[in-house]
Design an enzyme around this catalytic site. Structure first.
Site, PDB file in Angstrom:
ATOM      1  N   ASP A 157     -10.491  -3.330  -5.080  1.00  0.00           N
ATOM      2  CA  ASP A 157      -9.894  -2.675  -4.164  1.00  0.00           C
ATOM      3  C   ASP A 157     -10.727  -1.201  -3.908  1.00  0.00           C
ATOM      4  O   ASP A 157     -10.694  -0.444  -4.879  1.00  0.00           O
ATOM      5  CB  ASP A 157      -8.493  -2.250  -4.525  1.00  0.00           C
ATOM      6  CG  ASP A 157      -7.632  -1.477  -3.216  1.00  0.00           C
ATOM      7  OD1 ASP A 157      -8.229  -1.019  -2.449  1.00  0.00           O
ATOM      8  OD2 ASP A 157      -6.420  -1.750  -3.288  1.00  0.00           O
ATOM      9  N   HIS A 197      -8.235  -4.569  -0.573  1.00  0.00           N
ATOM     10  CA  HIS A 197      -7.141  -3.921  -0.332  1.00  0.00           C
ATOM     11  C   HIS A 197      -6.359  -4.839   0.613  1.00  0.00           C
ATOM     12  O   HIS A 197      -6.644  -4.808   1.604  1.00  0.00           O
ATOM     13  CB  HIS A 197      -7.494  -2.412   0.206  1.00  0.00           C
ATOM     14  CG  HIS A 197      -6.109  -1.688   0.407  1.00  0.00           C
ATOM     15  ND1 HIS A 197      -5.611  -0.888  -0.646  1.00  0.00           N
ATOM     16  CD2 HIS A 197      -5.351  -1.363   1.515  1.00  0.00           C
ATOM     17  CE1 HIS A 197      -4.680  -0.167  -0.355  1.00  0.00           C
ATOM     18  NE2 HIS A 197      -4.555  -0.375   0.959  1.00  0.00           N
ATOM     19  N   SER A 228       0.895  -1.284   0.082  1.00  0.00           N
ATOM     20  CA  SER A 228      -0.036   0.022   0.078  1.00  0.00           C
ATOM     21  C   SER A 228       0.866   1.305  -0.099  1.00  0.00           C
ATOM     22  O   SER A 228       1.620   1.481  -1.049  1.00  0.00           O
ATOM     23  CB  SER A 228      -0.966   0.159   1.106  1.00  0.00           C
ATOM     24  OG  SER A 228      -2.046   1.075   0.978  1.00  0.00           O
TER      25      SER A 228
END
Length: 431
Positions: free
Chosen positions: A349, A380, A210
């Site tokens: 996501d 995610h 991320s």
């Protein structure tokens, strides 16, 4: 007459109520099917790459790139559920790898911390390989998804070094009025340089999750020196451009505005935990400390953009939020990365808008060293696997990272053979 009419009407009432019950059940089932996306098919990842000896070797050596990703049947096709489980649960039956915490003083008075985990077995190439890992926003080595991945990597012969984002660990106080930001690479760079000095014979595999994906890609692209002794880089679920993502985070599509609020609330808690050093309270005022007006704006912030504008950009002296987002995003540095680069995202996501995925796709179409992998499901940082209801401890994401890293390690060790017309020998070595 009225009595006779009531007798005729009464038998119809149960049938009417049964019809209402059936309609209610049907409505609930419809909502469940839609929310859990049960009608969505499973599919192999969508790959974007150029046809080169390396990519042909990777396709042979990494079965997960071409096999169907099959999430848990009941809930695994919902990006929201996958994301929620990652956020609240992390992973199932997460191990507790033992690591040694390191402390590094930074030039501005900050203290970077990272954890070192030694391998539990010899790597199958016989080489010394270290994974340098940068977690997601406000994360650290104690998060369950990091612990699960580190344990898996250790058992496959990798040394692991995990950065603890500045200010993220609840038991470590800041030593200067600065905490982690979206794209600051100082602490990650310090950790990498320390690893290179401590283990001069080691080769590095860079991994970012991320926000960590943005940091590692930016770090590698900032200076070619940063790519020395680095075998490859793997980025999972990053958004590539904070400036482009800014508008999408204010939209209610895929509940991004709600996720934005939740992440902003978490950032508030971290900042307020360190308010003494950040805002110079209780006589701890320093020339670089934030002022009281910044604190009052923090209390009223309802999005990450508000916090970034009033707090985060000021740690590095950016004049505007636009400047902060432009300079801190890896988008402007990706073209400088020359080592093999794997970029992984999920189509469902809820945090990364589909418009942002044109960035990695376009890059993979232009650069031979880049492969972009887009799964249909995964949410995610979820990517859970399992038969029906209960997920497995290891995720598809964990296994893909190791599979790709192992393939690159074999490629580098047998490069003269791999670049020959036949890739069969290299494929045999990687199994």
């Amino acid at each position: 007459m009225a009595d006779s009419e009531s007798v005729r009407i009464a038998p119809e009432m149960p049938a009417m109520f049964d019809g209402m019950k059936l309609a209610a059940v049907a409505a609930v089932l419809y909502i469940i099917v839609r929310c859990l996306n049960l009608k969505s098919p499973t599919a192999s990842p969508d790959l974007t790459f150029q046809d080169t000896p390396l990519t042909r070797f990777l396709l042979k050596s990494c079965p997960l790139l071409t096999k169907e990703y099959i999430p848990p049947l009941i809930w695994g096709k919902s990006g929201h559920v996958q994301t929620a489980l990652y956020g609240k649960m992390g992973r199932v039956s997460s191990p507790h790898p033992y690591g040694l915490r390191k402390y590094l003083p930074m030039p501005d008075g900050a203290t970077a911390t990272w954890d070192l985990f030694e391998p539990m077995a010899e790597h199958n190439t016989g080489e010394d390989i270290t994974m340098v890992i940068c977690p997601g926003i406000a994360n650290h080595s104690e998060k369950q998804y990091i612990r699960t991945f580190v344990d898996y990597a250790q058992r496959n012969g990798y040394r692991c070094a995990v950065l603890n984002h500045l200010g993220a660990l609840p038991n470590i106080e800041l030593t200067s009025p600065r905490m982690f930001t979206y794209g600051c690479t100082w602490e990650f760079g310090a950790m990498v340089n320390n690893i290179k000095k401590a283990f001069p014979q080691t080769q590095l595999v860079v991994v970012g999750f991320s926000l960590g994906g943005n940091i590692v890609c930016k770090f590698l692209g900032e200076d070619q020196v940063n790519q020395e002794n680095v075998l490859c880089c793997i980025s999972v679920c990053q958004g590539y451009s904070a400036l482009r993502a800014q508008e999408t985070f204010l939209q209610w599509d895929q509940c991004r505005r709600f996720y934005n609020f939740l992440m902003a609330d978490n950032m508030k808690k971290i900042i307020l935990f360190h308010r003494k050093i950040l805002f110079g309270e209780n006589g701890c005022k320093s020339p670089n400390a934030l002022v009281d007006v910044d604190l009052s704006k923090l209390y009223t912030a309802t999005s990450l953009m508000h916090i970034d504008d009033n707090i985060m950009r000021k740690f590095h002296g950016y004049d505007t939020l636009k400047e902060y987002y432009e300079q801190e995003s890896c988008m402007h540095y990706l073209h400088n990365i020359q080592i093999p680069l794997l970029l992984v995202n999920a189509q469902d996501d809820p945090l990364v808008h589909e418009s942002l995925l044109t960035i990695p796709r376009s890059l993979a179409e232009k650069k031979e060293n880049v492969m972009f992998v887009l799964t249909l499901h995964g949410g995610h940082l979820g990517f859970f696997e399992g038969a029906v209801l209960f997920p497995k401890p290891l995720t598809w994401m964990d296994k893909l990272i190791l599979e790709y890293a192992n393939a690159i390690c074999h490629w580098e060790k047998n490069k003269p053979q791999c670049t020959a017309s036949s890739d069969q020998n290299c494929s045999d070595h990687s199994e």
